[in-house]
Design a protein around this motif. Sequence first.
Motif, PDB file in Angstrom:
ATOM      1  N   ALA A  38       0.957  -1.283  -0.077  1.00  8.05           N
ATOM      2  CA  ALA A  38       0.079  -0.098  -0.201  1.00  8.05           C
ATOM      3  C   ALA A  38       0.693   1.263   0.029  1.00  8.05           C
ATOM      4  CB  ALA A  38      -0.871  -0.049   1.357  1.00  8.05           C
ATOM      5  N   LEU A  39       1.866   1.385   0.789  1.00 10.70           N
ATOM      6  CA  LEU A  39       2.749   2.537   0.811  1.00 10.70           C
ATOM      7  C   LEU A  39       3.440   2.619  -0.320  1.00 10.70           C
ATOM      8  CD1 LEU A  39       4.321   2.264   4.626  1.00 10.70           C
ATOM      9  CD2 LEU A  39       2.634   4.158   3.450  1.00 10.70           C
ATOM     10  N   THR A  40       3.666   1.470  -1.140  1.00  7.88           N
ATOM     11  CA  THR A  40       4.734   1.538  -2.497  1.00  7.88           C
ATOM     12  C   THR A  40       3.584   2.010  -3.512  1.00  7.88           C
ATOM     13  OG1 THR A  40       6.060  -0.572  -1.821  1.00  7.88           O
ATOM     14  CG2 THR A  40       5.778   0.267  -4.198  1.00  7.88           C
ATOM     15  N   VAL A  41       2.519   1.722  -3.657  1.00  8.66           N
ATOM     16  CA  VAL A  41       1.491   2.096  -4.236  1.00  8.66           C
ATOM     17  C   VAL A  41       1.130   3.675  -4.208  1.00  8.66           C
ATOM     18  CG1 VAL A  41      -0.738   1.924  -5.311  1.00  8.66           C
ATOM     19  CG2 VAL A  41       0.276  -0.099  -5.107  1.00  8.66           C
ATOM     20  N   ALA A  46       2.073   9.104  -6.048  1.00 10.07           N
ATOM     21  CA  ALA A  46       2.259  10.450  -5.657  1.00 10.07           C
ATOM     22  C   ALA A  46       3.488  10.789  -6.395  1.00 10.07           C
ATOM     23  CB  ALA A  46       2.506  10.370  -4.238  1.00 10.07           C
ATOM     24  N   TRP A  47       4.567  10.113  -6.493  1.00 13.81           N
ATOM     25  CA  TRP A  47       5.611  10.371  -7.442  1.00 13.81           C
ATOM     26  C   TRP A  47       5.297  10.731  -8.775  1.00 13.81           C
ATOM     27  CZ3 TRP A  47       8.366   8.679 -11.524  1.00 13.81           C
ATOM     28  CH2 TRP A  47       9.484   9.252 -12.029  1.00 13.81           C
ATOM     29  N   ILE A  48       4.400   9.817  -9.317  1.00 18.35           N
ATOM     30  CA  ILE A  48       3.905  10.069 -10.672  1.00 18.35           C
ATOM     31  C   ILE A  48       3.089  11.349 -10.726  1.00 18.35           C
ATOM     32  CG2 ILE A  48       2.366   9.195 -12.424  1.00 18.35           C
ATOM     33  CD1 ILE A  48       3.271   6.343 -11.579  1.00 18.35           C
ATOM     34  N   LEU A 113       1.897  -9.410 -14.881  1.00 20.10           N
ATOM     35  CA  LEU A 113       1.780  -7.881 -14.796  1.00 20.10           C
ATOM     36  C   LEU A 113       1.812  -7.201 -15.961  1.00 20.10           C
ATOM     37  CD1 LEU A 113       0.626  -5.856 -12.856  1.00 20.10           C
ATOM     38  CD2 LEU A 113       2.959  -5.656 -12.006  1.00 20.10           C
ATOM     39  N   LEU A 114       3.043  -7.540 -16.467  1.00 23.30           N
ATOM     40  CA  LEU A 114       3.407  -6.952 -17.586  1.00 23.30           C
ATOM     41  C   LEU A 114       2.365  -7.037 -19.085  1.00 23.30           C
ATOM     42  CD1 LEU A 114       7.225  -6.965 -17.854  1.00 23.30           C
ATOM     43  CD2 LEU A 114       5.969  -4.965 -18.112  1.00 23.30           C
ATOM     44  N   GLY A 142       4.768   2.460 -12.949  1.00 22.81           N
ATOM     45  CA  GLY A 142       4.051   1.812 -11.925  1.00 22.81           C
ATOM     46  C   GLY A 142       4.595  -0.024 -11.910  1.00 22.81           C
ATOM     47  N   VAL A 143       4.861  -0.249 -13.190  1.00 21.98           N
ATOM     48  CA  VAL A 143       5.273  -1.661 -13.391  1.00 21.98           C
ATOM     49  C   VAL A 143       6.744  -1.900 -13.067  1.00 21.98           C
ATOM     50  CG1 VAL A 143       5.750  -3.606 -15.009  1.00 21.98           C
ATOM     51  CG2 VAL A 143       3.625  -2.276 -15.225  1.00 21.98           C
ATOM     52  N   LEU A 144       7.531  -0.848 -13.418  1.00 19.22           N
ATOM     53  CA  LEU A 144       8.905  -0.886 -12.919  1.00 19.22           C
ATOM     54  C   LEU A 144       8.942  -1.018 -11.420  1.00 19.22           C
ATOM     55  CD1 LEU A 144      12.201  -0.685 -13.510  1.00 19.22           C
ATOM     56  CD2 LEU A 144      11.780   1.777 -13.216  1.00 19.22           C
ATOM     57  N   ALA A 145       8.117  -0.196 -10.747  1.00 19.40           N
ATOM     58  CA  ALA A 145       8.360  -0.227  -9.019  1.00 19.40           C
ATOM     59  C   ALA A 145       7.741  -1.769  -8.713  1.00 19.40           C
ATOM     60  CB  ALA A 145       7.443   0.757  -8.571  1.00 19.40           C
ATOM     61  N   ALA A 146       6.720  -2.311  -9.273  1.00 21.86           N
ATOM     62  CA  ALA A 146       6.268  -3.709  -8.924  1.00 21.86           C
ATOM     63  C   ALA A 146       7.277  -4.565  -9.198  1.00 21.86           C
ATOM     64  CB  ALA A 146       5.057  -3.946  -9.783  1.00 21.86           C
ATOM     65  N   HIS A 147       8.018  -4.478 -10.351  1.00 26.62           N
ATOM     66  CA  HIS A 147       9.374  -5.459 -10.626  1.00 26.62           C
ATOM     67  C   HIS A 147      10.292  -5.256  -9.729  1.00 26.62           C
ATOM     68  CE1 HIS A 147      12.287  -7.437 -12.957  1.00 26.62           C
ATOM     69  NE2 HIS A 147      13.092  -6.396 -13.119  1.00 26.62           N
ATOM     70  N   TRP A 148      10.422  -4.073  -9.007  1.00 23.81           N
ATOM     71  CA  TRP A 148      11.556  -3.878  -8.126  1.00 23.81           C
ATOM     72  C   TRP A 148      11.415  -4.578  -6.972  1.00 23.81           C
ATOM     73  CZ3 TRP A 148      12.147   1.303  -5.396  1.00 23.81           C
ATOM     74  CH2 TRP A 148      13.250   1.436  -4.352  1.00 23.81           C
ATOM     75  N   MET A 149      10.082  -4.305  -6.453  1.00 23.78           N
ATOM     76  CA  MET A 149       9.635  -4.668  -5.032  1.00 23.78           C
ATOM     77  C   MET A 149       8.970  -6.156  -4.885  1.00 23.78           C
ATOM     78  SD  MET A 149       9.857  -2.473  -2.793  1.00 23.78           S
ATOM     79  CE  MET A 149      11.411  -2.276  -3.332  1.00 23.78           C
ATOM     80  N   MET A 150       8.694  -6.858  -6.102  1.00 26.80           N
ATOM     81  CA  MET A 150       8.074  -7.958  -6.148  1.00 26.80           C
ATOM     82  C   MET A 150       8.940  -9.292  -5.389  1.00 26.80           C
ATOM     83  SD  MET A 150       5.042  -9.451  -7.015  1.00 26.80           S
ATOM     84  CE  MET A 150       4.480  -7.978  -8.126  1.00 26.80           C
ATOM     85  N   PRO A 151      10.034  -9.216  -5.724  1.00 28.02           N
ATOM     86  CA  PRO A 151      10.847 -10.398  -5.032  1.00 28.02           C
ATOM     87  C   PRO A 151      10.800 -10.225  -3.345  1.00 28.02           C
ATOM     88  CG  PRO A 151      12.107  -9.372  -6.747  1.00 28.02           C
ATOM     89  CD  PRO A 151      10.939  -8.563  -6.830  1.00 28.02           C
ATOM     90  N   LEU A 152      10.760  -8.898  -2.953  1.00 27.36           N
ATOM     91  CA  LEU A 152      10.825  -8.642  -1.606  1.00 27.36           C
ATOM     92  C   LEU A 152       9.238  -9.182  -0.923  1.00 27.36           C
ATOM     93  CD1 LEU A 152      11.881  -7.578   1.073  1.00 27.36           C
ATOM     94  CD2 LEU A 152      11.025  -5.145   0.410  1.00 27.36           C
TER      95      LEU A 152
END
Length: 170
Positions: A38-41, A46-48, A113-114, A142-152
């Motif tokens: 939720a915080l990532t989204v 907000a950054w976008i 997701l892509l 958004g997809v880049l952020a998901a790709h970055w965080m998905m492993p965690l």
Amino acid sequence: MTATRYDRRMYAVMNDRRAAAVYATVPRRRLLVGAHFALTVTGVGAWIATVFAPGYAPVVVVAVVLLPWILLTGMLNGSTRGLLELRGRMLDERQLIERDRVRALAHRITLWLLVATALGTGAYGALTDASLRAAVTPLLVGVLAAHWMMPLWVAGLRVQDDLVDDADAS
């Protein structure tokens, strides 16, 4: 290869159990992953908005979300004992296998997701006859952020509870 001072320090940080009560059980880890998601989204949205919308409110949202996001990231890394952050030489064979599994699963989720994003963007363009230029950049971020965080997130959901010794339970 031998462990460096950095490796030993990171291992100590990732295996510090002082906050273990926060992520000791599966429901607590799920809650952490959900809150981090939720915080990532919120932060990425907000950054976008700081890039594509006028005003300073999105900058404030990014600033407010950043500290709790960092804390939750640390808790998730601690819950996995640094599975994704430590160098391979600091992990045992079981952890290396689990890291590979987590990365493979996260990669598959991100792939779908892509695919969904590409299909959705294409359908949006076909149905609305609108220019996709304004939609593509935020979606890619958004997809880049998901790709970055998905492993965690995957690692946080897959980690097993610590085994409790019978002597400790008494």
